[in-house]
Design a protein around this motif. Structure first.
Motif, PDB file in Angstrom:
ATOM      1  N   ASN A  56       0.823  -1.215   0.000  1.00 59.66           N
ATOM      2  CA  ASN A  56       0.000   0.000   0.000  1.00 59.66           C
ATOM      3  C   ASN A  56       0.852   1.258   0.000  1.00 59.66           C
ATOM      4  O   ASN A  56       0.478   2.276  -0.589  1.00 59.66           O
ATOM      5  N   GLU A  57       2.005   1.205   0.664  1.00 59.78           N
ATOM      6  CA  GLU A  57       2.891   2.373   0.705  1.00 59.78           C
ATOM      7  C   GLU A  57       3.598   2.590  -0.633  1.00 59.78           C
ATOM      8  O   GLU A  57       3.725   3.720  -1.108  1.00 59.78           O
ATOM      9  N   LYS A  58       4.090   1.509  -1.227  1.00 60.45           N
ATOM     10  CA  LYS A  58       4.901   1.624  -2.443  1.00 60.45           C
ATOM     11  C   LYS A  58       4.070   1.732  -3.715  1.00 60.45           C
ATOM     12  O   LYS A  58       4.534   2.230  -4.724  1.00 60.45           O
ATOM     13  N   LYS A  59       2.831   1.210  -3.674  1.00 61.62           N
ATOM     14  CA  LYS A  59       1.982   1.177  -4.870  1.00 61.62           C
ATOM     15  C   LYS A  59       2.781   0.642  -6.070  1.00 61.62           C
ATOM     16  O   LYS A  59       2.973   1.326  -7.075  1.00 61.62           O
ATOM     17  N   PRO A  60       3.253  -0.601  -5.969  1.00 64.06           N
ATOM     18  CA  PRO A  60       4.153  -1.140  -7.006  1.00 64.06           C
ATOM     19  C   PRO A  60       3.428  -1.410  -8.314  1.00 64.06           C
ATOM     20  O   PRO A  60       2.192  -1.484  -8.373  1.00 64.06           O
ATOM     21  N   ASP A  61       4.222  -1.570  -9.373  1.00 62.51           N
ATOM     22  CA  ASP A  61       3.682  -1.940 -10.677  1.00 62.51           C
ATOM     23  C   ASP A  61       3.539  -3.449 -10.794  1.00 62.51           C
ATOM     24  O   ASP A  61       2.819  -3.939 -11.668  1.00 62.51           O
ATOM     25  N   LEU A  62       4.229  -4.190  -9.910  1.00 61.75           N
ATOM     26  CA  LEU A  62       4.164  -5.647  -9.939  1.00 61.75           C
ATOM     27  C   LEU A  62       4.603  -6.188  -8.578  1.00 61.75           C
ATOM     28  O   LEU A  62       5.432  -5.576  -7.895  1.00 61.75           O
ATOM     29  N   ILE A  63       4.036  -7.343  -8.181  1.00 61.99           N
ATOM     30  CA  ILE A  63       4.365  -7.969  -6.899  1.00 61.99           C
ATOM     31  C   ILE A  63       4.873  -9.389  -7.150  1.00 61.99           C
ATOM     32  O   ILE A  63       4.258 -10.157  -7.896  1.00 61.99           O
ATOM     33  N   LEU A  64       6.006  -9.734  -6.525  1.00 65.10           N
ATOM     34  CA  LEU A  64       6.513 -11.110  -6.512  1.00 65.10           C
ATOM     35  C   LEU A  64       6.239 -11.664  -5.127  1.00 65.10           C
ATOM     36  O   LEU A  64       6.671 -11.083  -4.119  1.00 65.10           O
ATOM     37  N   LEU A  65       5.535 -12.791  -5.063  1.00 65.64           N
ATOM     38  CA  LEU A  65       4.979 -13.244  -3.800  1.00 65.64           C
ATOM     39  C   LEU A  65       5.236 -14.734  -3.571  1.00 65.64           C
ATOM     40  O   LEU A  65       4.950 -15.561  -4.436  1.00 65.64           O
ATOM     41  N   ASP A  66       5.780 -15.062  -2.397  1.00 68.11           N
ATOM     42  CA  ASP A  66       5.976 -16.457  -2.017  1.00 68.11           C
ATOM     43  C   ASP A  66       4.628 -17.051  -1.597  1.00 68.11           C
ATOM     44  O   ASP A  66       3.734 -16.332  -1.162  1.00 68.11           O
ATOM     45  N   ILE A  92       0.374  -9.890 -10.050  1.00 66.63           N
ATOM     46  CA  ILE A  92       0.993 -10.672  -8.970  1.00 66.63           C
ATOM     47  C   ILE A  92       1.554 -11.958  -9.559  1.00 66.63           C
ATOM     48  O   ILE A  92       0.820 -12.737 -10.180  1.00 66.63           O
ATOM     49  N   ILE A  93       2.851 -12.163  -9.366  1.00 67.97           N
ATOM     50  CA  ILE A  93       3.500 -13.403  -9.788  1.00 67.97           C
ATOM     51  C   ILE A  93       3.950 -14.150  -8.535  1.00 67.97           C
ATOM     52  O   ILE A  93       4.731 -13.622  -7.737  1.00 67.97           O
ATOM     53  N   PHE A  94       3.425 -15.352  -8.344  1.00 64.29           N
ATOM     54  CA  PHE A  94       3.891 -16.190  -7.239  1.00 64.29           C
ATOM     55  C   PHE A  94       5.219 -16.826  -7.638  1.00 64.29           C
ATOM     56  O   PHE A  94       5.363 -17.341  -8.756  1.00 64.29           O
ATOM     57  N   VAL A  95       6.187 -16.755  -6.739  1.00 63.05           N
ATOM     58  CA  VAL A  95       7.485 -17.405  -6.942  1.00 63.05           C
ATOM     59  C   VAL A  95       7.683 -18.307  -5.732  1.00 63.05           C
ATOM     60  O   VAL A  95       7.963 -17.838  -4.628  1.00 63.05           O
ATOM     61  N   SER A  96       7.496 -19.609  -5.912  1.00 66.68           N
ATOM     62  CA  SER A  96       7.467 -20.492  -4.756  1.00 66.68           C
ATOM     63  C   SER A  96       7.986 -21.879  -5.098  1.00 66.68           C
ATOM     64  O   SER A  96       7.895 -22.315  -6.242  1.00 66.68           O
ATOM     65  N   GLY A  97       8.527 -22.551  -4.094  1.00 65.11           N
ATOM     66  CA  GLY A  97       9.063 -23.887  -4.302  1.00 65.11           C
ATOM     67  C   GLY A  97       8.118 -24.976  -3.841  1.00 65.11           C
ATOM     68  O   GLY A  97       7.322 -24.777  -2.924  1.00 65.11           O
ATOM     69  N   ALA A  98       8.203 -26.129  -4.471  1.00 63.23           N
ATOM     70  CA  ALA A  98       7.477 -27.341  -4.067  1.00 63.23           C
ATOM     71  C   ALA A  98       5.988 -27.108  -3.857  1.00 63.23           C
ATOM     72  O   ALA A  98       5.395 -27.584  -2.888  1.00 63.23           O
ATOM     73  N   ALA A  99       5.361 -26.380  -4.741  1.00 56.95           N
ATOM     74  CA  ALA A  99       3.918 -26.139  -4.626  1.00 56.95           C
ATOM     75  C   ALA A  99       3.160 -27.285  -5.289  1.00 56.95           C
ATOM     76  O   ALA A  99       3.513 -27.747  -6.369  1.00 56.95           O
ATOM     77  N   THR A 100       2.117 -27.725  -4.630  1.00 59.45           N
ATOM     78  CA  THR A 100       1.275 -28.781  -5.202  1.00 59.45           C
ATOM     79  C   THR A 100       0.349 -28.173  -6.249  1.00 59.45           C
ATOM     80  O   THR A 100       0.173 -26.951  -6.318  1.00 59.45           O
ATOM     81  N   ILE A 101      -0.279 -29.023  -7.049  1.00 59.72           N
ATOM     82  CA  ILE A 101      -1.207 -28.530  -8.062  1.00 59.72           C
ATOM     83  C   ILE A 101      -2.385 -27.822  -7.401  1.00 59.72           C
ATOM     84  O   ILE A 101      -2.881 -26.806  -7.904  1.00 59.72           O
TER      85      ILE A 101
END
Length: 238
Positions: A56-66, A92-101
Motif C-alpha cells: 500500500n505504501e509503495k503502490k508497485p507496478d508488480l508484486i513477486l509473492l511467495d 501478482i507473480i507467485f514465486v514459490s518452491g514445491a507447490a502442489t497442483i
C-alpha cells in the motif's frame, strides 16, 4: 528492527517500474532484488504480516509473492491486494518452491497472474515480469483540460487562457489530482498520502497549498470548492 528494505536501481533507469518482493527468506528477497535492480525499483520484506502495508505504501507496478510463509500465507496477501481498489489490478507473480497442483490452483483462484516454481531460470523470470508489465502499460496521458485551463503532464506546464502559470511541484500535483477528479471530492487524506507520502505534515499543509493555488489560477473559469471537514472539489464552467 527494519521490516522493509530497498535496493537502489542501478544504471540509467529513471522512472523505473516498482516491484515489491515478499518472501519469508530474507536472502531470497535480497537475491531477487539484486537481480532485478538493474531495471526495476525493488523493495522487499521477509515479514508477511507487513507485506500489505509495504504494498500500500509503495503502490508497485508488480508484486513477486511467495506461497508458503509463516503468519500470512501468500494467498492471504494476494486476496487483500485484490480486495483493495487501489491495488486490485496490480500484477501478482507467485514465486514459490514445491507447490502442489492444488496450491497453484488456489493461487490463481485468489487472483494470481502467474506462478513460477523454484528453482527458476533468471531469464524466464525477467521475461515473465516484462510480459506482465507490458500488459499493464497505460496509454500516456499528455494533456488534461478543465474549461480554460490546460495542464501538460509531460512538460509539467500550466496554462490559463494560454498564459503560463508557475506552480510549485506540489501545487502542480494537487491541481492535477483535482482536474482528473473534476466535480468529485478529493480528500485531504488522499493529498497527504499520494503527494506528501511519508513526510510528516498535516492537513494544514494541504489547505495552505490550495490557497496559493487559488490565487495563482484566479483567471480560471471555475473554482476550487472546499468540502467542509473532508477536502476539495474542482468545478469548471465548460
Amino acid at each position: 528492527m527494519q521490516m522493509f528494505s530497498e535496493v537502489p536501481v542501478r544504471g540509467e533507469s529513471l522512472g523505473a517500474k516498482k516491484i515489491v518482493i515478499v518472501d519469508d527468506y530474507e536472502e531470497s528477497c535480497r537475491l531477487l532484488a539484486e537481480i532485478l535492480s538493474s531495471s526495476y525499483d525493488c523493495s522487499y520484506t521477509s515479514d508477511s504480516s507487513m507485506a500489505v502495508q509495504l504494498i500500500n505504501e509503495k503502490k508497485p507496478d508488480l508484486i513477486l509473492l511467495d506461497y508458503k510463509m509463516p503468519g500470512l500465507m501468500g494467498v492471504d496477501v494476494c486476496k487483500s491486494v485484490r480486495e483493495n481498489e487501489a491495488t486490485r489490478k496490480t500484477p501478482i507473480i507467485f514465486v514459490s518452491g514445491a507447490a502442489t497442483i492444488d496450491e497453484r490452483i488456489k493461487a490463481f483462484e485468489t487472483g494470481a497472474d502467474d506462478f513460477i516454481s523454484k528453482p527458476f531460470h533468471v531469464k524466464e523470470l525477467i521475461l515473465r515480469i516484462k510480459a506482465r508489465l507490458s500488459e499493464k502499460e497505460p496509454e500516456v496521458l499528455a494533456e488534461i483540460r478543465a474549461a480554460n485551463l490546460t495542464m501538460n503532464l509531460l512538460s509539467r506546464q500550466i496554462f490559463v487562457d494560454g498564459e503560463e502559470i508557475n506552480l510549485t511541484p506540489k501545487q502542480f500535483d494537487i491541481l492535477k489530482m483535482l482536474v482528473l477528479s473534476k466535480n468529485n471530492l478529493v480528500t485531504r487524506e488522499r493529498c497527504l498520502t499520494e503527494i506528501w507520502g511519508d513526510t510528516e505534515v498535516t492537513s494544514r499543509n494541504v489547505d495552505s497549498q490550495i490557497n496559493y493555488l487559488k490565487r495563482k489560477i484566479s483567471k480560471f473559469h471555475g473554482r476550487i470548492v472546499a468540502v467542509p471537514s473532508l477536502g476539495y472539489r474542482l468545478e469548471a464552467q465548460e
